[in-house]
Design a protein around this motif. Structure first.
Motif, PDB file in Angstrom:
ATOM      1  N   PRO A 136       4.047-100.752  85.946  1.00 14.93           N
ATOM      2  CA  PRO A 136       5.108-101.625  86.455  1.00 14.93           C
ATOM      3  C   PRO A 136       5.501-102.742  85.487  1.00 14.93           C
ATOM      4  O   PRO A 136       4.662-103.332  84.807  1.00 14.93           O
ATOM      5  CB  PRO A 136       4.489-102.221  87.721  1.00 14.93           C
ATOM      6  N   VAL A 137       6.796-102.999  85.456  1.00 14.04           N
ATOM      7  CA  VAL A 137       7.366-104.094  84.665  1.00 14.04           C
ATOM      8  C   VAL A 137       8.404-104.794  85.521  1.00 14.04           C
ATOM      9  O   VAL A 137       9.192-104.142  86.221  1.00 14.04           O
ATOM     10  CB  VAL A 137       8.027-103.572  83.363  1.00 14.04           C
ATOM     11  N   TYR A 138       8.427-106.128  85.447  1.00  9.68           N
ATOM     12  CA  TYR A 138       9.357-106.920  86.244  1.00  9.68           C
ATOM     13  C   TYR A 138      10.105-107.921  85.368  1.00  9.68           C
ATOM     14  O   TYR A 138       9.563-108.426  84.375  1.00  9.68           O
ATOM     15  CB  TYR A 138       8.603-107.670  87.351  1.00  9.68           C
ATOM     16  N   LEU A 139      11.323-108.202  85.754  1.00  9.41           N
ATOM     17  CA  LEU A 139      12.100-109.260  85.110  1.00  9.41           C
ATOM     18  C   LEU A 139      11.487-110.600  85.481  1.00  9.41           C
ATOM     19  O   LEU A 139      11.192-110.854  86.650  1.00  9.41           O
ATOM     20  CB  LEU A 139      13.558-109.183  85.586  1.00  9.41           C
ATOM     21  N   SER A 140      11.285-111.470  84.490  1.00 11.47           N
ATOM     22  CA  SER A 140      10.653-112.760  84.793  1.00 11.47           C
ATOM     23  C   SER A 140      11.522-113.927  84.334  1.00 11.47           C
ATOM     24  O   SER A 140      12.584-114.160  84.918  1.00 11.47           O
ATOM     25  CB  SER A 140       9.226-112.805  84.238  1.00 11.47           C
ATOM     26  N   ASN A 141      11.143-114.659  83.308  1.00  9.74           N
ATOM     27  CA  ASN A 141      11.776-115.950  83.019  1.00  9.74           C
ATOM     28  C   ASN A 141      13.204-115.839  82.484  1.00  9.74           C
ATOM     29  O   ASN A 141      13.543-114.912  81.746  1.00  9.74           O
ATOM     30  CB  ASN A 141      10.936-116.726  82.001  1.00  9.74           C
ATOM     31  N   GLU A 142      14.012-116.847  82.829  1.00  4.03           N
ATOM     32  CA  GLU A 142      15.350-117.005  82.243  1.00  4.03           C
ATOM     33  C   GLU A 142      15.322-118.248  81.360  1.00  4.03           C
ATOM     34  O   GLU A 142      15.420-119.374  81.853  1.00  4.03           O
ATOM     35  CB  GLU A 142      16.428-117.139  83.319  1.00  4.03           C
ATOM     36  N   ASN A 143      15.177-118.035  80.057  1.00  2.31           N
ATOM     37  CA  ASN A 143      15.053-119.162  79.133  1.00  2.31           C
ATOM     38  C   ASN A 143      16.404-119.696  78.679  1.00  2.31           C
ATOM     39  O   ASN A 143      16.550-120.885  78.398  1.00  2.31           O
ATOM     40  CB  ASN A 143      14.219-118.752  77.917  1.00  2.31           C
ATOM     41  N   SER A 144      17.384-118.815  78.567  1.00  2.21           N
ATOM     42  CA  SER A 144      18.754-119.182  78.214  1.00  2.21           C
ATOM     43  C   SER A 144      19.644-118.051  78.706  1.00  2.21           C
ATOM     44  O   SER A 144      19.144-117.011  79.156  1.00  2.21           O
ATOM     45  CB  SER A 144      18.888-119.365  76.692  1.00  2.21           C
ATOM     46  N   PRO A 145      20.962-118.203  78.642  1.00  2.00           N
ATOM     47  CA  PRO A 145      21.820-117.128  79.153  1.00  2.00           C
ATOM     48  C   PRO A 145      21.563-115.772  78.510  1.00  2.00           C
ATOM     49  O   PRO A 145      21.780-114.737  79.147  1.00  2.00           O
ATOM     50  CB  PRO A 145      23.227-117.650  78.835  1.00  2.00           C
ATOM     51  N   LEU A 146      21.066-115.767  77.262  1.00  2.00           N
ATOM     52  CA  LEU A 146      20.834-114.506  76.564  1.00  2.00           C
ATOM     53  C   LEU A 146      19.388-114.354  76.106  1.00  2.00           C
ATOM     54  O   LEU A 146      19.109-113.598  75.163  1.00  2.00           O
ATOM     55  CB  LEU A 146      21.780-114.381  75.365  1.00  2.00           C
ATOM     56  N   GLN A 147      18.470-115.037  76.760  1.00  2.00           N
ATOM     57  CA  GLN A 147      17.050-114.839  76.453  1.00  2.00           C
ATOM     58  C   GLN A 147      16.262-114.775  77.757  1.00  2.00           C
ATOM     59  O   GLN A 147      16.227-115.729  78.535  1.00  2.00           O
ATOM     60  CB  GLN A 147      16.482-115.959  75.586  1.00  2.00           C
ATOM     61  N   HIS A 148      15.618-113.626  77.973  1.00  2.00           N
ATOM     62  CA  HIS A 148      14.891-113.388  79.210  1.00  2.00           C
ATOM     63  C   HIS A 148      13.549-112.742  78.891  1.00  2.00           C
ATOM     64  O   HIS A 148      13.391-112.078  77.861  1.00  2.00           O
ATOM     65  CB  HIS A 148      15.699-112.473  80.132  1.00  2.00           C
ATOM     66  N   THR A 149      12.579-112.943  79.778  1.00  2.00           N
ATOM     67  CA  THR A 149      11.292-112.301  79.580  1.00  2.00           C
ATOM     68  C   THR A 149      11.054-111.242  80.644  1.00  2.00           C
ATOM     69  O   THR A 149      11.662-111.259  81.719  1.00  2.00           O
ATOM     70  CB  THR A 149      10.134-113.317  79.617  1.00  2.00           C
ATOM     71  N   ILE A 150      10.166-110.317  80.305  1.00  2.00           N
ATOM     72  CA  ILE A 150       9.703-109.313  81.244  1.00  2.00           C
ATOM     73  C   ILE A 150       8.185-109.357  81.265  1.00  2.00           C
ATOM     74  O   ILE A 150       7.544-109.767  80.297  1.00  2.00           O
ATOM     75  CB  ILE A 150      10.207-107.895  80.875  1.00  2.00           C
ATOM     76  N   SER A 151       7.601-108.946  82.388  1.00  2.00           N
ATOM     77  CA  SER A 151       6.157-109.055  82.569  1.00  2.00           C
ATOM     78  C   SER A 151       5.631-107.780  83.205  1.00  2.00           C
ATOM     79  O   SER A 151       6.261-107.223  84.107  1.00  2.00           O
ATOM     80  CB  SER A 151       5.822-110.246  83.478  1.00  2.00           C
ATOM     81  N   GLY A 152       4.467-107.330  82.740  1.00  2.00           N
ATOM     82  CA  GLY A 152       3.907-106.144  83.363  1.00  2.00           C
ATOM     83  C   GLY A 152       2.874-105.431  82.533  1.00  2.00           C
ATOM     84  O   GLY A 152       2.248-106.013  81.641  1.00  2.00           O
TER      85      GLY A 152
END
Length: 302
Positions: free
Chosen positions: A142-158
């Motif tokens: 499993p992988v999930y969408l996580s942090n929104e650092n900026s409009p074009l930078q996001h993290t995923i976790s899993g």
């Protein structure tokens, strides 16, 4: 002019960052938790070491800045950095921050000792990243969408295999960057809900105090000085995405014109520059300038 103190989280750590930390901080961690902080390369894969090290690094520099009679008008911390922010606004004590962070990191490590991590995707919108995560999702990995650092930078976790698959798919969608972060646990997603439950009795025993300035919450980006709201944010942020992009929007609207980013690294300063440009908000990166020069710039610009 309104000044925000900004504190980074996991992923900003670097080998050797404890060398300049006064020994009394290391000793205090040992006295409270029994954990010996040793700045050795192999320890930088251990979430307990990483989180405690980031905490004492940030708070030791905070004490130096405070000795120069600099205080915040607003505080914000990214993930683990939220505990430094809570100390900076005097919601919790240094000792209690150590207690909570030690238990938090220990629970996170126990839940996911190996095989899990976080990744970062740059150059896609949140909607696009969500589509990639959904298209590649696998219950076994499993992988999930996580942090929104900026409009074009996001993290995923899993899980690691799933992360590699999702990062590869993001590159096919023309992501500018899609890589693993130096975070050995799947923070800021539903995989950490059991950790929140286990941490609840720990954080409920801590006394929270009236703050000297507003605190920006990780979980919804809103500003607060309510002690119970800060308690809940520190508890729940490990299982929810960090809304850093929204936090900075709120800070800018509130009147933030100067930021001090505390060590280690310059990730948050870079995000400010990407989001607002290099002239809209003045930034001081203490890792780059040092405490004395940071103090000089603060006094000059205030």
């Amino acid at each position: 002019m309104r000044t925000a103190f900004l504190f980074p989280g996991q992923g900003s750590q670097k080998v050797g960052m404890l060398r300049a930390v006064p020994v009394q901080y290391i000793e205090r961690v040992k006295k409270i938790t029994g954990y010996q902080l040793e700045d050795l390369p192999e320890n930088y894969k251990d979430p307990v070491f990483i989180q405690l090290a980031l905490l004492v690094k940030g708070l030791s520099v905070l004490a130096a800045i405070q000795r120069n009679e600099i205080s915040p008008d607003l505080v914000a911390g990214h993930s683990l950095g939220a505990f430094c922010a809570a100390v900076a606004c005097k919601a919790i004590t240094f000792d209690d921050a150590i207690r909570i962070v030690y238990q938090r990191a220990t629970l996170m490590k126990a839940a996911y000792p190996t095989g899990y991590a976080m990744g970062v995707i740059v150059g896609l919108t949140r909607t696009e990243v969500a589509q990639v995560v959904q298209a590649t999702f696998d219950e076994m990995h499993p992988v999930y969408l996580s942090n929104e650092n900026s409009p074009l930078q996001h993290t995923i976790s899993g899980e690691m295999t799933g992360l590699q698959k999702t990062l590869a798919a993001a590159k096919l969608r023309q992501a500018r960057t899609a890589k693993l972060l130096k975070v050995p646990v799947p923070s800021h997603c539903r995989l950490m809900q059991a950790t929140v439950a286990a941490l609840t009795p720990v954080i409920n025993q801590i006394t929270f105090y009236p703050t000297i300035c507003p605190y920006l919450k990780n979980t919804d980006g809103r500003m607060t000085q309510d002690t119970e709201a800060i308690r809940q944010d520190l508890l729940e942020n490990v299982a929810q995405p960090v809304q850093w992009n929204q936090m900075m929007d709120v800070a800018k609207e509130w009147g933030m014109t100067l930021t001090l980013e505390f060590p280690p690294g310059n990730t948050l300063t870079k995000l400010i520059h990407v989001k607002f440009g290099e002239r809209s908000i003045r930034t001081i990166n203490i890792d780059q300038h040092g405490v004395d020069d940071a103090t000089f710039l603060y006094q000059k610009w205030r």
